[in-house]
Scaffold this active site. Structure first.
Site, PDB file in Angstrom:
ATOM      1  N   CYS A 328       0.433  -7.437   1.778  1.00 18.05           N
ATOM      2  CA  CYS A 328       1.844  -7.807   1.779  1.00 18.05           C
ATOM      3  C   CYS A 328       2.083  -9.006   0.862  1.00 18.05           C
ATOM      4  O   CYS A 328       1.973  -8.883  -0.349  1.00 18.05           O
ATOM      5  CB  CYS A 328       2.326  -8.041   3.207  1.00 18.05           C
ATOM      6  SG  CYS A 328       4.127  -7.966   3.377  1.00 18.05           S
ATOM      7  N   HIS A 424       0.522  -3.380   6.731  1.00 19.53           N
ATOM      8  CA  HIS A 424      -0.060  -4.143   7.833  1.00 19.53           C
ATOM      9  C   HIS A 424      -0.732  -3.172   8.801  1.00 19.53           C
ATOM     10  O   HIS A 424      -0.259  -2.057   9.012  1.00 19.53           O
ATOM     11  CB  HIS A 424       1.016  -4.935   8.576  1.00 19.53           C
ATOM     12  CG  HIS A 424       1.591  -6.062   7.794  1.00 19.53           C
ATOM     13  ND1 HIS A 424       0.860  -7.180   7.458  1.00 19.53           N
ATOM     14  CD2 HIS A 424       2.830  -6.250   7.268  1.00 19.53           C
ATOM     15  CE1 HIS A 424       1.627  -8.013   6.773  1.00 19.53           C
ATOM     16  NE2 HIS A 424       2.818  -7.466   6.627  1.00 19.53           N
TER      17      HIS A 424
END
Length: 490
Positions: A328, A424
């Site tokens: 991310c 994630h």
């Protein structure tokens, strides 16, 4: 609907873990039970099936209750992003960025309305709701704007447990002080004291417990033994206690502890690998010679990038010759540039990244929050599940190889040295994690680990059961059920 409330004498007293344990214990007895936390401040977030952000701790509690997480379990999430400001997530969606004064002024009324609505939704679906407070209910300067402690207990008329951390010292004084500060109507709801993180002789402690019960008029209903559990921490303070020591480790992986690190629950499954030592290194620390570096998620990517540059860690990472994985915000930092034309993270501007992969990121108003099920291309054909939480949109050079059937989710360089993903929970997927670790092991000439299908959730289920087994002898579950008003059902 019946309800129990759990508050603590301080942060890290054990509220979240106690709610998790109670949820699993009641679930095992056939009770339809759900967790609730009106307002959570954390950088560990989870995305529900509907695309709502909630605190990861409430997701864990939901799983312990045998449920899929929902936004009703945590209607307000505050995500600190530096400069004494936080992003406000209201009913699972971004509502704004503000400091504490503005938050209490602008969000108290809509926040309380969201709390009441969420509780009503849970009331309609479950037999028991176990509510968790935040910090301490004894913050007298904040009580008039408190959305998550005794205001919730008063609204529900919920019998309340007060938990304290005895390992820190001063636990009995913390309990006495907390009870003395509470107004009479709030103190009247405190029905039991729970001593957490106890290690030692109960016989030596018992005189203190007898005195505490006599002095306060509140019984001590549980003394919980110290547990070494791998369940997620709620905030990054717990990372300072992670030393990474593991004598049998064959691989060392360094996670850069960014100042605004987010979703470090991504590494729980990695830390559970017996052959892996995970070491957390701050920007001013020494990188050493690990087998891989991971740049984690960040709530404020550009400030964290600038912190890496200012500290010299960026130079260490650029000079490192091994494998790097960015997740991310970490992916964005690895790229060529990060452009924030509207100043979502402060002042508008474009910043050079580490330049380790050909990728450009632009921050846009739309925040992507969704669960993902996708097929991996490297390794080929493996099903992968995870979730996205990001505001930036990244464009990758065509020379980079897509990691997944949805190319925007991640790439790897042609030499397999630099990896980046928006996913994630990627390392929670057993097969994908083992393939990645085996690539590291191959570089070291180590034998391959077996690659099995499955997900970290199976290990998490085992931890829930171990937690419940360890604490059930020390908690009067029948008594708690009676307090909540449905003893005949348990």
């Amino acid at each position: 609907m019946a309800a129990l409330m759990v508050v603590g004498t301080s942060s890290h007293a054990g509220k979240s873990l106690l709610v998790t344990a109670l949820g699993r214990l009641f679930h095992r007895r056939g009770v339809k039970v759900a967790p609730f936390k009106g307002q959570n401040m954390a950088l560990n977030a989870y995305v529900t099936a509907e695309g709502h952000e909630i605190g990861h701790a409430q997701a864990v509690q939901a799983w312990a209750c045998g449920l899929e997480p929902s936004v009703a379990m945590n209607p307000i999430l505050l995500k600190p992003q530096g400069n004494m400001t936080s992003q406000v997530i209201l009913k699972g969606k971004p509502a704004g960025v503000c400091g504490a004064v503005d938050y209490y002024r602008d969000y108290f009324e809509p926040g309380w309305q969201a709390v009441v609505e969420a509780l009503a939704e849970l009331q309609s679906q479950y037999e028991l709701v176990i509510c968790e407070g935040a910090g301490s209910p004894a913050e007298v300067n904040l009580r008039h704007r408190d959305l998550t402690n005794m205001r919730v207990a008063l609204h529900l008329g919920a019998p309340t447990l007060l938990v304290t951390d005895i390992d820190r010292g001063g636990a009995l004084a913390h309990v006495v002080g907390t009870l003395q500060v509470l107004p009479p109507e709030e103190r009247a709801l405190i029905k039991g004291i729970v001593i957490n993180k106890f290690r030692g002789s109960l016989a030596l402690l018992q005189p203190g417990l007898d005195w505490l019960a006599q002095y306060t008029g509140v019984p001590v209903v549980g003394v919980l033994p110290w547990l070494e559990m791998a369940l997620p921490e709620e905030d990054s303070m717990g990372l300072f206690d992670r030393r990474g020591a593991r004598k049998q480790a064959q691989l060392e992986i360094v996670v850069i502890r960014l100042p605004r690190i987010a979703n470090f629950t991504d590494f729980d499954a990695l830390e559970a690998e017996p052959s892996v030592r995970v070491r957390y290194v701050s920007p001013d620390g020494y990188l050493g010679h690990p087998d891989a570096i991971i740049l984690p998620g960040s709530k404020a990517t550009i400030p964290d990038l600038l912190a890496l540059e200012a500290s010299g860690m960026a130079a260490q990472i650029r000079a490192y010759g091994g494998v790097i994985l960015g997740i991310c915000g970490g992916l964005q930092i690895l790229g060529s540039t990060i452009d924030d034309p509207e100043g979502f993270e402060g002042h508008p501007g474009r910043h050079p990244g580490l330049g380790l992969i050909e990728a450009t990121t632009v921050f846009e108003p739309l925040k992507i929050t969704r669960q993902v099920q996708v097929e991996s291309r490297l390794p080929a054909g493996e099903p992968v599940v995870g979730y996205e939480i990001h505001q930036g949109q990244t464009t990758f050079a065509p020379t980079l190889e897509a990691l997944f059937a949805e190319p925007h989710l991640g790439v790897v360089s042609s030499n397999r040295r630099v990896w980046g993903t928006y996913l994630h929970g990627l390392l929670d997927n057993h097969a994908w994690r083992r393939h990645w670790l085996n690539a590291l092991r191959e570089r070291r000439g180590l034998p391959q680990l077996p690659v099995q299908s499955g997900h970290y959730r199976e290990q998490r289920e085992e931890m829930f059961e171990r937690l419940a087994d360890a604490w059930e002898p020390h908690l009067p579950i029948d008594g708690f059920a009676q307090l909540a008003g449905f003893a005949s059902q348990v």
